[in-house]
Design a protein around this motif. Structure first.
Motif, short mmCIF file in Angstrom:
data_model
loop_
_atom_site.label_atom_id
_atom_site.label_comp_id
_atom_site.label_asym_id
_atom_site.label_seq_id
_atom_site.Cartn_x
_atom_site.Cartn_y
_atom_site.Cartn_z
N GLU A 25 -2.56 1.88 6.08
CA GLU A 25 -1.87 1.57 5.06
C GLU A 25 -2.60 0.65 3.99
O GLU A 25 -2.04 0.53 2.70
CB GLU A 25 -0.76 0.33 5.55
CG GLU A 25 -0.95 -1.00 5.60
CD GLU A 25 -1.60 -1.00 6.96
OE1 GLU A 25 -2.09 -2.27 7.19
OE2 GLU A 25 -2.11 -0.25 7.88
N LYS A 26 -4.00 0.30 4.11
CA LYS A 26 -4.72 -0.41 3.17
C LYS A 26 -5.39 0.47 2.42
O LYS A 26 -6.38 0.08 1.45
CB LYS A 26 -5.52 -1.46 3.78
CG LYS A 26 -4.84 -2.53 4.30
CD LYS A 26 -5.52 -3.71 4.88
CE LYS A 26 -6.20 -3.28 6.32
NZ LYS A 26 -5.27 -2.91 7.37
N SER A 27 -5.31 1.93 2.30
CA SER A 27 -5.94 2.76 1.28
C SER A 27 -7.29 2.73 1.09
O SER A 27 -7.86 2.10 0.16
CB SER A 27 -5.09 2.55 -0.10
OG SER A 27 -3.69 2.89 0.22
N PRO A 28 -8.22 3.05 2.24
CA PRO A 28 -9.76 2.91 2.21
C PRO A 28 -10.14 3.46 0.76
O PRO A 28 -10.21 4.80 0.63
CB PRO A 28 -10.09 3.21 3.26
CG PRO A 28 -8.99 4.20 3.96
CD PRO A 28 -7.78 3.65 3.58
N LYS A 29 -10.83 3.03 0.01
CA LYS A 29 -11.28 3.65 -1.33
C LYS A 29 -12.38 4.67 -1.04
O LYS A 29 -12.16 5.75 -1.74
CB LYS A 29 -11.90 2.63 -2.17
CG LYS A 29 -12.40 3.20 -3.46
CD LYS A 29 -13.14 2.06 -4.44
CE LYS A 29 -13.53 2.49 -5.57
NZ LYS A 29 -14.40 3.85 -5.60
N ALA A 30 -13.30 4.70 -0.23
CA ALA A 30 -14.25 5.68 0.01
C ALA A 30 -13.81 6.73 0.64
O ALA A 30 -13.83 8.08 0.10
CB ALA A 30 -15.37 5.21 0.99
N ARG A 50 -3.24 4.70 -4.62
CA ARG A 50 -4.18 3.80 -4.21
C ARG A 50 -3.51 2.74 -3.95
O ARG A 50 -4.39 1.74 -3.36
CB ARG A 50 -5.07 3.67 -5.58
CG ARG A 50 -5.67 4.96 -5.84
CD ARG A 50 -7.05 4.84 -5.09
NE ARG A 50 -7.69 6.21 -5.33
CZ ARG A 50 -8.92 6.62 -5.19
NH1 ARG A 50 -9.81 5.46 -4.89
NH2 ARG A 50 -9.61 7.71 -5.51
N ALA A 51 -2.20 2.28 -4.15
CA ALA A 51 -1.73 0.97 -3.62
C ALA A 51 -1.43 0.91 -2.22
O ALA A 51 -1.68 1.78 -1.31
CB ALA A 51 -0.09 1.23 -4.46
N HIS A 52 -1.34 -0.37 -1.81
CA HIS A 52 -1.22 -0.68 -0.38
C HIS A 52 -0.06 -0.23 0.13
O HIS A 52 1.01 -0.54 -0.46
CB HIS A 52 -1.67 -1.82 0.00
CG HIS A 52 -2.80 -2.39 0.02
ND1 HIS A 52 -3.51 -3.64 0.48
CD2 HIS A 52 -4.11 -1.76 -0.38
CE1 HIS A 52 -4.89 -3.67 0.37
NE2 HIS A 52 -4.95 -2.50 -0.15
N ASN A 90 2.59 -1.69 6.39
CA ASN A 90 2.34 -1.99 8.09
C ASN A 90 3.73 -1.80 8.67
O ASN A 90 4.66 -1.82 8.15
CB ASN A 90 1.42 -3.15 8.37
CG ASN A 90 2.21 -4.43 8.06
OD1 ASN A 90 3.35 -4.53 8.16
ND2 ASN A 90 1.44 -5.63 7.68
N THR A 91 3.62 -1.99 10.01
CA THR A 91 4.59 -1.81 10.93
C THR A 91 5.84 -2.75 10.70
O THR A 91 7.15 -2.51 10.55
CB THR A 91 4.42 -1.92 12.37
OG1 THR A 91 3.46 -0.86 12.72
CG2 THR A 91 5.56 -1.73 13.13
N VAL A 92 5.52 -4.15 10.34
CA VAL A 92 6.50 -5.26 10.30
C VAL A 92 7.12 -4.99 8.65
O VAL A 92 8.29 -5.15 8.44
CB VAL A 92 5.86 -6.57 10.33
CG1 VAL A 92 6.72 -7.85 9.80
CG2 VAL A 92 5.77 -6.94 11.72
N GLU A 93 6.20 -4.51 7.75
CA GLU A 93 6.73 -4.42 6.39
C GLU A 93 7.38 -3.03 6.45
O GLU A 93 8.52 -3.27 5.45
CB GLU A 93 5.43 -4.21 5.76
CG GLU A 93 4.72 -5.38 5.00
CD GLU A 93 3.21 -5.24 4.55
OE1 GLU A 93 2.92 -6.25 4.22
OE2 GLU A 93 2.94 -4.13 4.44
#
Length: 768
Positions: free
Chosen positions: A419-424, A439-441, A444-447
């Motif tokens: 979910e943290k959208s890896p740039k590479a 590109r936005a995060h 995660n499961t709790v969110e």
């Protein structure tokens, strides 16, 4: 399925005849004895299938490459029992909700796509085209792509995971909650901050070269039994194994190898741990701090005497930053704080430090006993600090080893389930496929669950797993899932999540790891990545139970085609031939060049690890020490008040994640039951209670929500005073959704402040 509850101490070693008997019983109980015996001979073998259980690496030197719990997983999946449309016609969802999790999964394999009918409270059959069209209808009705959550279990293959995240990113979302969010997220976050790579730095054969192995917060005898072979062999050649675990666990004490005739025909077994320390829950960071404090004193004494210091100053100078601030923090941490928080004496920590000091090559390994606390990232970084001080990276027999849980949870993350959208990766996907990614995060499961509760999520698709049972705060989780317009579960077996439906709901039956996957171009294989960054091919050998079951890869492709069509990607062609998927992976994911050819390598191929080569992808370009303070309090929300008890949730031996294979926990002496509470005998006496009494357990939190479970039987156990343990998912209702690790979102399932009271209520078997 009748069980006689009993508590009787288990005197045997881990493994041995107890393991062989349990394996035989589960193989026979599957009603597919010959098939499963054949299957077990192909587990973790070249051109066989990778175990659907844990992520421990393959030992290519053994005759048999499976353990007791791996045999359970294989037999459980390859059962003849089937959950067909007639079953759902005979059982309403409301009726099934009253059954235990063991009952649900024991019914067998799902065979047909099913749709929930809210008016009748029954699942009814639906054909595949209509099921896929229904999913597409709901997704196209969303206001924006962030109204979908794409959840992933750690058993999904590299191929399915890659296409799943690609579908989501082409749709426009970054919402990829996954099981890693709930278990090992702190390992990835902490290691990435310290050494630039969120994976372990060792390979499996490093266990053959280590002089000492420090084991923190893990129970290999139940959770990854094949690790016991590596530990046994290391101990046999003289390596010191130092275990830090709140409970005394048989697998860390002694092991009888079922493949060793001498140990099977005599009372002989192998000792595992040379030293065993029992810290408080959440006390591992303080314990490591104490070890470093003792070693720092010895280092300075040597320097003062004109001798060479203990620390590897050349390594520190060349490859790291921040050591001065860290050692100043160690100086500022008092022994009183260290011993109080760790629960270990100064003498015990000095003993552990002396063992570390006497070893040239050290491996530090850990699991969820470290990663499910509020300060877990700081703890992972503290372990890394210790290793950096002695240059225990980049040499054989030394390094950092987080032992992952599910069989491909590490591969899922490599494939882009993040979910943290890896740039590479996003840069590479955009170039290769010609689209613009979000590109936005994401969530995660709790969110994701919180977003559902706010009414912001329309569609949940779960690629495997059992989210309703695995997630914390069970009642709030169930409420969150019911807020969705559509819930879709891609599953092999019936589980709790199928009974906690959105307004519309689908169950899509999928093939298991053990089964042949026949597509238009012929038999297919998939790949997985283990805890040592080894990628293995996996090809099922058994015939599927029904022709209405589809592979995970084919289901993902079918959904993507129904929603996005065949431009810019022909999804259905990828479902026909998985080698085409691997070509796309090779073109877009680092380390996978020439993927298809490398799958033919016996034992798989190694992805590599930059930190193991002393290349650190951190802001400084070097390994970075962390100078974090010890937590002032493990429970800051209690406003300085001490919790009567700290509870951890854990697995029984007849369990893998939320899958309940049976009701025994042999090594802990529990039989025919699950609702037990392990407690120190002196705590039992202080409560004025006796073994076997029933109690209620209530979480102490500050949000006004009552979180309580009742009917748990007290069991005296070797556990530090003030610490408790009980099985999940039965105790997941006690974990607040808002209680998660700093920087991870991982539920604090190993540090729950609770009170215990006598009750007269019968055991409660349901969790939703």
């Amino acid at each position: 399925m009748k069980f006689k509850p009993a508590i009787k101490p288990y005197t045997g070693p881990a493994g041995g005849w107890g393991s062989l008997e349990a394996t035989t019983r589960f193989v026979l109980d599957s009603k597919q004895t010959l098939k499963n015996l054949r299957n077990l001979m192909r587990v973790n073998k070249a051109r066989g299938f990778d175990c659907p259980g844990c992520a421990w690496g393959d030992d290519n030197h053994s005759t048999f490459s499976f353990c007791e719990n791996g045999a359970k997983a294989v037999s459980w999946e390859a059962t003849r029992n089937a959950v067909e449309p007639e079953f759902f016609a005979a059982h309403s969802v409301g009726t099934l909700q009253q059954q235990s999790d063991y009952f649900l999964e024991y019914q067998g394999r799902l065979t047909h796509p099913m749709r929930y009918n809210a008016e009748t409270d029954h699942y009814e059959p639906i054909d595949w085209p209509d099921a896929l069209a229904l999913i597409a209808k709901h997704i196209k009705a969303m206001d924006n792509p962030n109204q979908i959550e794409l959840y992933t279990s750690g058993r999904a293959s590299n191929e399915a995971s890659y296409l799943y995240q690609l579908f989501g990113r082409m749709l426009g979302t970054s919402n990829f909650p996954d099981c890693s969010n709930m278990c090992h997220e702190a390992s990835g976050v902490g290691l990435k901050q310290s050494i630039g790579v969120g994976k372990g730095t060792i390979r499996m054969d490093d266990f053959e070269k280590a002089d000492a192995i420090f084991v923190f917060g893990q129970n290999p005898g139940t959770n990854h039994p094949r690790m016991l072979h590596s530990l046994k062999n290391a101990a046999k050649r003289g390596a010191r194994i130092v275990s830090f675990n709140t409970l005394r666990e048989r697998g860390l004490e002694r092991f009888a190898d079922p493949q060793d005739p001498l140990q099977m025909l005599t009372p002989k077994s192998s000792p595992i741990s040379s030293s065993y320390f029992q810290p408080n829950l959440g006390g591992d960071m303080a314990a490591v701090r104490g070890i470093v404090k003792a070693l720092q004193e010895s280092h300075r004494q040597r320097l003062a005497a004109g001798e060479a210091g203990l620390f590897d100053l050349a390594f520190i100078e060349r490859h790291s930053v921040g050591v001065e601030a860290y050692l100043a923090r160690v100086d500022a941490t008092s022994w009183a704080q260290i011993t109080e928080q760790s629960g270990l004496s100064e003498a015990q920590l000095r003993q552990a430090a002396a063992i570390y000091q006497g070893a040239e090559r050290v491996i530090c390994t850990w699991a969820m006993g470290v990663t499910q606390h509020k300060h877990s990232v700081a703890t992972v970084r503290e372990i890394t600090n210790l290793q950096l001080l002695f240059g225990q990276l980049g040499k054989p027999g030394a390094g950092l080893c987080p032992v992952r849980g599910h069989s491909n949870v590490q591969g899922n993350r490599t494939m882009g389930i993040d979910e943290k959208s890896p740039k590479a990766l996003l840069d590479s996907l955009e170039r290769h496929f010609g689209f613009t990614a979000n590109r936005a995060h994401g969530h995660n499961t709790v969110e994701a669950l919180e977003a559902m509760l706010r009414g912001e999520v329309k569609v949940l698709i779960a690629l495997g797993g059992n989210l309703a049972a695995a997630a914390p705060d069970t009642e709030r989780t169930a409420r969150a899932l019911r807020c969705c317009d559509l819930t879709v579960h891609i599953s092999t077996k019936l589980n709790r999540s199928h009974l906690v439906t959105g307004k519309d709901a689908l169950i899509l039956p999928t093939l298991g790891r053990t089964e042949q996957d026949l597509q238009a171009s012929g038999p297919q294989y998939i790949t997985v990545e283990d805890s040592f960054s080894m990628v293995h091919a996996s090809e099922g050998v058994g015939r599927p139970l029904a022709d209405t079951q589809r592979s995970e890869t084919a289901i993902v492709c079918g959904i993507a085609d129904a929603v996005l069509g065949n431009q810019p990607l022909d999804w259905l062609a990828l479902a026909d031939d998985y080698s085409l998927i691997r070509d796309h992976i090779a073109a877009t994911v680092a380390g996978f060049a020439d993927f298809n050819r490398r799958c033919d390598q016996p034992g798989g191929f190694y992805l590599g690890n930059a930190a193991a080569e002393l290349r650190f992808a951190t802001p400084s370009g070097k390994a970075e020490f962390s100078a974090a303070e010890l937590p002032v309090s493990l429970f800051p929300q209690l406003n300085g008040q001490k919790a009567p008890f700290t509870l951890q949730t854990l697995r029984s031996h007849d369990q893998y994640n939320t899958t309940i294979y049976g009701l025994d926990d042999r090594y802990r002496g529990v039989y025919g039951q699950r609702e037990v509470l392990f407690i120190h005998p002196e705590d039992l006496a202080a409560l004025g209670m006796r073994d076997g009494e029933r109690v209620e357990i209530e979480t102490l939190w500050n949000d006004g929500v009552v979180r309580k479970v009742s009917g748990f039987k007290l069991v005296s156990y070797d556990i530090p005073r003030g610490n408790l343990a009980a099985y999940y998912p039965e105790t997941n209702p006690l974990v607040p959704l808002a209680s998660f690790g700093d920087g991870t979102g991982t539920p604090t399932s190993k540090s729950i402040p609770v009170a215990v009271r006598r009750c007269a209520a019968p055991p409660s078997l349901r969790i939703a």
